[in-house]
Design a protein around this motif. Structure first.
Motif: not given
Length: 197
Positions: A76-77, A80, A100, A103-104, A161, A165
């Protein structure tokens, strides 16, 4: 919570929509498994055990670790970081959802489908190669295992995540994600059981 369950449903439908990508990822798992099989077959060529493992138990380990990794590993990172880099992140700020969690849950739906399909495939292989595994398995442990795996996914997704960011401060957070994946791969037991180290 209802909106996040809707996100799960939508992600599930997307995974079915892009079937070729899904089956290619399944093929990738079998390639990784085949490579591990050939490596361990070479290791066990001149000996019957390595540590506390024989060839059947190490094969079982790798089949099960593929199922676990399929659910727990979070990418997921990357999404993001990409949303921040392209400016799409601002589109989510006007929506009545947590970016957040969106996305998760979106990734979780795809991971659940991959895990389900991977578990069917890998457990079928396990049933053929090592049927005594199922006689030793206790069904009562399945709910506990599911809860632990979902907690592991949540923790991994939040870390991933958080790394994504960093795209607010870095040109591209993908490099940090690759470092994180390298560390996780080394210390998670994906390459070899940890007790062998």
């Amino acid at each position: 919570m209802q909106k996040y369950l809707a996100i799960l449903k939508t992600g599930w439908q997307e995974a079915f929509e892009y079937r070729i990508e899904f089956f290619l990822s399944l093929a990738g798992w079998f390639v990784r498994l085949a490579i591990a099989l050939f490596i361990w077959a070479a290791v066990f060529k001149d000996q019957n055990t390595v540590g506390n493992y024989n060839f059947e138990s190490i094969l079982t380990y790798f089949l099960l670790i593929q199922i676990v990794v399929t659910l727990v590993f979070s990418r997921v990172g990357f999404q993001v970081g990409e949303d921040i880099h392209t400016g799409d992140f601002s589109n989510y700020l006007t929506r009545p959802i947590s970016y957040t969690l969106y996305q998760i849950f979106s990734e979780l739906s795809r991971n659940l489908l991959r895990t389900f399909m991977g578990a069917l495939a890998f457990l079928s292989v396990l049933a053929i190669l090592y049927p005594s595994f199922f006689s030793n398995f206790k069904l009562i442990k399945i709910p506990i295992v599911i809860v632990i795996l979902l907690m592991a996914y949540s923790m991994n997704a939040l870390i991933s995540c958080s790394i994504g960011y960093t795209g607010f401060w870095l040109t591209n957070s993908n490099r940090l994600m690759y470092v994180y994946f390298a560390i996780i791969t080394a210390i998670s037991g994906m390459t070899a059981p940890l007790d062998l180290f």
